[in-house]
Design a protein around this motif. Structure first.
Motif, PDB file in Angstrom:
ATOM      1  N   GLU A 199       1.108   4.074  -2.998  1.00  0.00           N
ATOM      2  CA  GLU A 199       0.789   5.480  -2.734  1.00  0.00           C
ATOM      3  C   GLU A 199       1.976   6.390  -3.045  1.00  0.00           C
ATOM      4  OE1 GLU A 199      -0.346   8.248   1.021  1.00  0.00           O
ATOM      5  OE2 GLU A 199      -1.389   6.338   0.868  1.00  0.00           O
ATOM      6  N   ALA A 239       0.830  -1.205   0.000  1.00  0.00           N
ATOM      7  CA  ALA A 239       0.000   0.000   0.000  1.00  0.00           C
ATOM      8  C   ALA A 239       0.867   1.259   0.000  1.00  0.00           C
ATOM      9  CB  ALA A 239      -0.927  -0.002   1.211  1.00  0.00           C
ATOM     10  N   SER A 263      -9.082  -3.661   1.318  1.00  0.00           N
ATOM     11  CA  SER A 263     -10.326  -2.902   1.323  1.00  0.00           C
ATOM     12  C   SER A 263     -11.459  -3.747   0.743  1.00  0.00           C
ATOM     13  CB  SER A 263     -10.180  -1.627   0.486  1.00  0.00           C
ATOM     14  OG  SER A 263     -11.433  -0.997   0.338  1.00  0.00           O
ATOM     15  N   ASP A 302      -6.923   0.348  -3.176  1.00  0.00           N
ATOM     16  CA  ASP A 302      -5.671   0.313  -2.436  1.00  0.00           C
ATOM     17  C   ASP A 302      -4.721  -0.693  -3.091  1.00  0.00           C
ATOM     18  OD1 ASP A 302      -6.480  -2.235  -1.652  1.00  0.00           O
ATOM     19  OD2 ASP A 302      -6.861  -1.690   0.415  1.00  0.00           O
TER      20      ASP A 302
END
Length: 159
Positions: free
Chosen positions: A10, A6, A43, A38
């Motif tokens: 990001e 993750a 999720s 994600d």
């Protein structure tokens, strides 16, 4: 691993990284049955059809950036695949996924005669029974010989 995935997504993709990853996978597979929010799969908002997983696992091997992709996945007997009791090493390279009410196991099953690409996904209340069924399926497929080709019968001429 999930938290690292993750964070990496990001950092490399910015605030819309899930959308960018979704578009990349759509480009590789040619399929629209995916939505990622994600990079770690944790999720309940993520949506991926099994055909997307199997198509991606097949097609990524044909791309320059993906020719070593299976080696990034844990092998049977390691990590979350430790419960997968297959006697020989490196028969399975795969990834598990587990959320409340969700159990998945996807990956490659390397057999002497071929390599299978498999995605098993379960949504429901009895996740532990599903996980056992996934392990059993992967174990059976790793040992199962390929089917024999159909026997062609000559048609008889009727008199």
């Amino acid at each position: 691993i999930n938290a690292g995935a993750a964070m990496l997504l990001e950092r490399s993709g910015g605030p819309n990284a899930g959308d960018k990853l979704t578009e990349y996978i759509k480009g590789v597979t040619g399929l629209d049955a995916i939505r990622l929010v994600d990079g770690n799969g944790l999720s309940h908002e993520n949506r991926v059809a099994p055909i997307v997983f199997t198509t991606y696992l097949s097609k990524i091997l044909q791309l320059p950036e993906g020719n070593h992709f299976p080696y990034l996945l844990p092998s049977n007997g390691m990590g979350t695949l430790k419960p997968l009791r297959i006697p020989a090493a490196d028969i399975v390279q795969g990834k598990t996924g587990t959320l409340d009410g969700v159990s998945t196991l996807i990956g490659y099953i390397n057999r002497p005669q071929d390599t299978l690409v498999v995605a098993v996904m379960y949504n429901g209340k009895d996740r532990s029974a599903a996980k056992l069924a996934e392990w059993k399926l992967f174990q059976q497929l790793s040992l199962y010989p390929p089917p024999s080709p159909p026997i062609k019968h000559k048609k008889r001429k009727h008199k």
